[in-house]
Design a protein around this motif. Structure first.
Motif, short mmCIF file in Angstrom:
data_model
loop_
_atom_site.label_atom_id
_atom_site.label_comp_id
_atom_site.label_asym_id
_atom_site.label_seq_id
_atom_site.Cartn_x
_atom_site.Cartn_y
_atom_site.Cartn_z
N ARG A 275 0.88 -1.30 -0.06
CA ARG A 275 -0.17 -0.14 0.06
C ARG A 275 0.84 1.32 -0.07
NH1 ARG A 275 -3.19 -0.06 5.28
NH2 ARG A 275 -1.14 -1.00 5.80
N ARG A 276 0.14 2.28 -0.12
CA ARG A 276 1.02 3.70 -0.31
C ARG A 276 1.83 3.90 0.93
NH1 ARG A 276 0.15 6.77 -4.71
NH2 ARG A 276 1.01 8.39 -3.63
N ALA A 277 2.88 4.62 0.97
CA ALA A 277 3.55 4.74 2.27
C ALA A 277 2.73 5.51 3.62
CB ALA A 277 4.70 5.48 2.05
N ASN A 278 2.03 6.49 3.22
CA ASN A 278 1.30 7.05 4.11
C ASN A 278 0.13 6.08 4.77
OD1 ASN A 278 -0.16 7.38 1.76
ND2 ASN A 278 -1.37 9.00 2.47
N GLU A 279 -0.62 5.33 4.00
CA GLU A 279 -1.53 4.20 4.44
C GLU A 279 -0.74 3.52 5.45
OE1 GLU A 279 -4.33 2.72 1.57
OE2 GLU A 279 -3.23 4.14 0.06
N PHE A 280 0.48 2.88 5.01
CA PHE A 280 1.05 2.08 5.74
C PHE A 280 1.62 2.48 7.17
CE2 PHE A 280 5.08 -0.01 7.51
CZ PHE A 280 4.87 -1.30 7.32
N GLY A 281 2.07 3.93 7.21
CA GLY A 281 2.33 4.33 8.38
C GLY A 281 1.13 4.52 9.41
N ASP A 282 -0.17 4.61 8.97
CA ASP A 282 -1.43 4.52 9.86
C ASP A 282 -1.68 3.41 10.40
OD1 ASP A 282 -1.68 7.51 9.16
OD2 ASP A 282 -2.99 7.16 7.52
N GLY A 283 -1.31 2.40 9.86
CA GLY A 283 -1.52 1.04 10.64
C GLY A 283 -1.10 -0.10 9.79
N PHE A 284 -0.68 -1.16 10.53
CA PHE A 284 -0.31 -2.29 9.54
C PHE A 284 -0.10 -3.43 10.52
CE2 PHE A 284 3.56 -0.01 10.98
CZ PHE A 284 4.42 -0.99 11.38
N VAL A 285 0.02 -4.54 9.61
CA VAL A 285 0.21 -5.83 10.42
C VAL A 285 1.52 -5.84 10.93
CG1 VAL A 285 0.30 -8.35 10.17
CG2 VAL A 285 -1.33 -7.21 8.71
N PRO A 286 1.95 -6.10 12.32
CA PRO A 286 3.01 -6.07 12.84
C PRO A 286 3.91 -7.11 12.17
CG PRO A 286 1.53 -6.40 14.60
CD PRO A 286 0.65 -6.45 13.20
N GLY A 287 5.26 -6.56 12.10
CA GLY A 287 6.28 -7.25 11.40
C GLY A 287 6.29 -7.42 9.90
N SER A 288 5.51 -6.42 9.12
CA SER A 288 5.31 -6.23 7.79
C SER A 288 6.45 -5.35 7.26
CB SER A 288 4.21 -5.50 7.37
OG SER A 288 2.89 -6.41 7.71
N ILE A 289 6.94 -5.46 6.00
CA ILE A 289 7.78 -4.60 5.43
C ILE A 289 7.02 -3.78 4.35
CG2 ILE A 289 9.76 -4.32 3.83
CD1 ILE A 289 10.89 -6.96 5.21
N SER A 290 7.38 -2.67 4.51
CA SER A 290 6.77 -1.57 3.38
C SER A 290 7.32 -1.50 2.29
CB SER A 290 6.23 -0.36 4.18
OG SER A 290 5.83 0.45 3.25
N ILE A 291 6.73 -1.68 0.93
CA ILE A 291 7.41 -1.14 -0.12
C ILE A 291 6.24 -0.73 -1.11
CG2 ILE A 291 8.83 -1.66 -2.11
CD1 ILE A 291 10.38 -3.84 -0.63
N GLY A 292 5.86 0.26 -1.21
CA GLY A 292 4.75 0.72 -1.78
C GLY A 292 4.89 0.84 -3.35
N LEU A 293 3.76 0.35 -4.05
CA LEU A 293 3.58 0.55 -5.40
C LEU A 293 4.17 1.57 -6.12
CD1 LEU A 293 0.71 -1.99 -5.96
CD2 LEU A 293 3.14 -2.43 -6.40
N GLU A 294 3.68 2.80 -5.28
CA GLU A 294 3.72 4.18 -5.77
C GLU A 294 5.43 4.44 -6.41
OE1 GLU A 294 4.14 5.25 -1.82
OE2 GLU A 294 3.35 3.73 -2.97
N GLY A 295 6.47 3.79 -5.81
CA GLY A 295 7.66 4.14 -5.91
C GLY A 295 8.37 3.29 -6.92
N ARG A 296 9.88 3.13 -6.83
CA ARG A 296 10.54 2.30 -7.33
C ARG A 296 10.44 1.02 -6.81
NH1 ARG A 296 13.50 4.42 -11.39
NH2 ARG A 296 14.81 2.57 -11.75
N PHE A 297 9.06 0.31 -6.80
CA PHE A 297 8.76 -0.94 -6.18
C PHE A 297 9.51 -1.90 -6.52
CE2 PHE A 297 6.28 -4.73 -6.16
CZ PHE A 297 6.17 -4.97 -4.94
N ALA A 298 9.70 -2.48 -7.69
CA ALA A 298 10.47 -3.61 -8.03
C ALA A 298 11.96 -3.52 -7.66
CB ALA A 298 10.33 -3.79 -9.42
N GLU A 299 12.54 -2.55 -8.08
CA GLU A 299 13.93 -2.56 -7.77
C GLU A 299 14.19 -2.41 -6.11
OE1 GLU A 299 16.78 1.49 -7.63
OE2 GLU A 299 16.01 0.99 -9.58
N TRP A 300 13.46 -2.00 -5.33
CA TRP A 300 13.43 -1.91 -3.80
C TRP A 300 13.16 -3.46 -3.41
CZ3 TRP A 300 16.81 0.63 -1.71
CH2 TRP A 300 17.20 1.87 -1.84
N ALA A 301 12.01 -3.77 -3.93
CA ALA A 301 11.81 -5.33 -3.64
C ALA A 301 13.03 -6.34 -3.72
CB ALA A 301 10.60 -5.84 -4.33
N GLY A 302 13.48 -6.16 -4.92
CA GLY A 302 14.85 -6.96 -5.35
C GLY A 302 16.01 -6.83 -4.51
#
Length: 467
Positions: A275-302
């Protein structure tokens, strides 16, 4: 003759579709091949060849998928060696495409097998050149990736010869179509455009302006940052082959209830929230890693995620399939399901949640004089940090955060304010730190873009790096 550049922003990757008289070819395709099949149908054309400029390191090519779907022959230049059926072309070999043709120009330097493809028009005159990672707009391909036993200096020497003997001799009006644009890690500092001309590059590109080989080698090899960690994995996949995207999608597109999702996480699956970075910050499943689709997603995922651990997704509703496809582009075949209903379903089930506190730059400025344990962590690249940073900030770039020892110096009593340039990378960094049990942190809204103009935050250019 029809030529179309197909550009994918989050990878800074350009593929090409060429058609003449019902015969088509694709150069450097991505793994999701529907766009090429649709173009062929639209042009009433048959895809005859798939040309690869080299073994790509920054994405998984669609050559095998496209060949299986169309029967097209996969073409590499000299010195390529594949584990699948392909045709290894000779230097200067010509392939007819309707009324036009493509000429192979072997241009080692970025890699040993790197080749460019010169498009000759209906009158057999040079019209455009597809340069892969040999020549970019304003830059050239880095010579330090996959060179066998050669050093980066030796490969840079090959690159100098390739540019001077094969590229600079072409007419100035020839269009240059590279495999990458700005933001790609395959070069040092690519220009803002995704195509150019030989004349423009000869006039402005430092690599084509160089006339002394030794100075060229020094220039091209100086200041190279470490390549992203997934590059060797992708290069091996492209050389040896891979599972079909269909098989990957069947395994990944499994909706999970919150209880099923929780069980998989407990069994060892990594949670990726796209999800978008600001949505993640408002609440997320504990232990999650955030990599939002709105940015350079594939590069950071890799760069940040494991290729040998099951991954489960919290994706925006309706974008689960897009997430899986974009991960597959950089070699991930280990997604095993997604949270049905996304984070809203997790909340509705009454499960535990976590969040990231976000503050404005002025709040940070007010806190500095009163908190001796305050640490400003700048997660931008060292080159960005060196160009200007907040006084006394420490630099731990996001790309280095997966190193187990990098966060070991974070004392329990530190109050950590995390920022990047605009806010995307800092949320990723905060999620990684929280996953490691570091919770006394805050994300600075708007990053350095807002901080640099904030009264009370002094910008300096001295370099301080957290090791």
């Amino acid at each position: 003759m029809f030529v179309k550049q197909l550009y994918t922003n989050c990878l800074s990757e350009a593929a090409y579709f060429i058609e003449s008289e019902g015969v088509a070819v694709v150069i450097d395709p991505l793994r999701d091949i529907e766009v090429y099949l649709d173009l062929a149908k639209e042009r009433n054309a048959t895809i005859k060849y798939i040309f690869e400029t080299h073994f790509h390191a920054d994405f998984v090519s669609g050559h095998l998928e496209l060949a299986a779907a169309t029967g097209a022959k996969i073409i590499y230049g000299p010195d390529a060696d594949t584990s699948f059926e392909s045709y290894i072309a000779k230097d200067n070999e010509v392939f007819a495409i309707g009324a036009v043709s493509l000429k192979v120009l072997h241009t080692p330097g970025h890699t040993l097998e790197s080749s460019c493809y010169l498009l000759l028009d209906e009158k057999e005159q040079p019209y455009a050149i597809f340069t892969g990672d040999t020549l970019f707009v304003g830059d050239v391909g880095r010579p330090d990736l996959f060179s066998g036993n050669l050093t980066k200096e030796e490969l840079a020497g090959y690159l100098f010869d390739s540019l001077n003997n094969k590229i600079k001799t072409l007419p100035d009006q020839v269009t240059v179509y590279p495999a990458h644009g700005p933001g790609s890690a395959c070069g040092k500092n690519l220009g803002p455009n995704t195509y150019s001309t030989i004349g423009e590059e000869k006039a402005t590109n430092y690599a084509l302006l160089a006339t002394d080989k030794d100075k060229f080698i020094a220039s091209v090899t100086d200041g190279l940052s470490a390549p992203p960690s997934y590059f060797p994995i992708n290069a091996k996949i492209n050389k040896e082959g891979y599972d079909t995207l269909t098989a990957i999608m069947e395994k990944a597109m499994k909706p999970l209830t919150p209880a099923e999702f929780k069980a998989k996480a407990k069994a060892g699956a990594l949670i990726l929230d796209t999800r978008r970075a600001n949505e993640f910050g408002d609440g997320f499943v504990p232990g999650s890693i955030s990599i939002g689709l709105e940015g350079r997603f594939a590069e950071w995922a890799g760069s940040l995620l494991p290729f040998d651990q099951d991954i489960i997704l919290v994706a925006p509703i309706g974008q689960e399939e897009e997430t899986v496809v974009r991960m597959a582009r950089v070699g991930f075949d280990n997604v095993v399901g997604y949270l049905e209903g996304s984070y809203l379903a997790w909340e509705a089930a009454g499960e535990a949640k976590d969040m990231i506190i976000t503050v404005e730059a002025d709040e940070l400025a007010m806190d500095i004089p009163h908190d001796p344990n305050l640490v400003i962590m700048d997660v931008r690249k060292p080159i960005e940090f060196a160009d200007g940073h907040i006084k006394n900030a420490v630099n731990l770039s996001l790309g280095d955060m997966m190193d187990p020892g990098k966060l070991a110096d974070m004392e329990d009593n530190y109050n950590i304010y995390v920022h990047c340039q605009g806010g995307y990378r800092s949320i990723i960094a905060c999620s990684l730190m929280k996953k490691e049990g570091i919770h006394n942190l805050r994300n600075v809204e708007g990053g350095f873009t807002k901080m640099k103009d904030q009264e009370g935050l002094l910008v300096v250019q001295e370099k301080t790096v957290l090791n």
